[in-house]
Motif scaffolding. Structure first.
Motif: not given
Length: 258
Positions: A207, A210-211, A222, A226-227, A229-230
């Motif tokens: 991850y 990915y990020l 955003t 996303q941070e 959520l992961i």
């Protein structure tokens, strides 16, 4: 599998070795297909935690294979070749494991693109990164301009390209292109560099890649979403629980990727 690319997994490291030393490991259609096939194998293997990309012979990769280019007869064939060749750098960028390029000798043109697509570059002092496209009336390809401009300021990238610059290992390190320079065999240094990745938590490493590979194209809200959520997913993982236990027990964690 083509003998143009060698593949071995040892101690959780996948070794992908370009093996066309007589042509300075220049990219042919067959080699591109072999690299893509091996990358898929490495991505699917639970035994692989990091990938090292290296080469046999005097150079890392001298760019596109001239014999392949001479066979392209019309715009459709050229477009198909460009799409196929650029799929290699795209695959390296998108694979869910960290890739370390171990560079010696010349990384010219498309070879420079391969190195830049990797997450990290380890180079020996012989390494040279060449942007000689102006000599043949072309522009950098396989994502090179975007990848390079993400590491080096835009005015410098423009200067290097229009002058057909060759960047030494020392200059590359100073500019932040290279993570490590070594006087030892470059693959040996790349293995040492990869140790912390191998010992780290595979899922969170996935991850992180990915990020960070997308961080420049998303806004703060955003990125934060996303941070969060992961992180919510990782807080439920066995690796997180192992990390906590190791912290309180004052030992090194043993991550299993779950």
């Amino acid at each position: 599998m083509s003998d143009l690319v060698k593949y071995e997994v040892k101690d959780s490291i996948a070794h992908i070795v370009l093996n066309k030393p007589d042509k300075l490991n220049s990219l042919s259609s067959e080699m591109v297909k072999a690299i893509l096939e091996i990358l898929r194998q490495a991505e699917e293997s639970v035994d692989v935690r990091v990938i090292i990309l290296s080469s046999e012979g005097r150079s890392f990769c001298a760019g596109g294979d001239l014999d392949t280019l001479k066979t392209l007869n019309d715009s459709i064939e050229i477009a198909n070749w460009m799409k196929q060749a650029s799929s290699v750098t795209e695959a390296i960028m998108n694979i869910n494991k960290f890739v370390v390029s171990a560079v010696h000798g010349h990384a010219a043109g498309a070879g420079f693109s391969l190195a830049l697509a990797s997450d990290f570059i380890v180079a020996d002092r012989s390494a040279k990164f060449s942007l000689s496209f102006k000599n043949v009336g072309l522009i950098p390809d396989l994502g090179l301009m975007k990848l390079l401009s993400e590491r080096v300021s835009l005015p410098i990238v423009k200067e290097w390209i229009v002058s057909g610059q060759t960047i030494s290992a020392d200059e590359g390190y100073k500019r932040g292109i290279i993570n490590r320079i070594t006087d030892k065999p470059v693959v040996e240094e790349a293995i040492l560099f990869s140790k912390s990745i191998v010992e780290g938590p595979p899922i969170s490493n996935q991850y992180v890649k990915y990020l960070l590979n997308r961080i420049g194209s998303i806004d703060y809200e955003t990125a934060l979403f996303q941070e969060n959520l992961i992180q919510s997913l990782l807080l439920q993982s066995k690796d997180h629980k192992e990390g906590l236990a190791a912290f309180f027990e004052k030992r090194q964690p043993t991550y299993i990727g779950k």
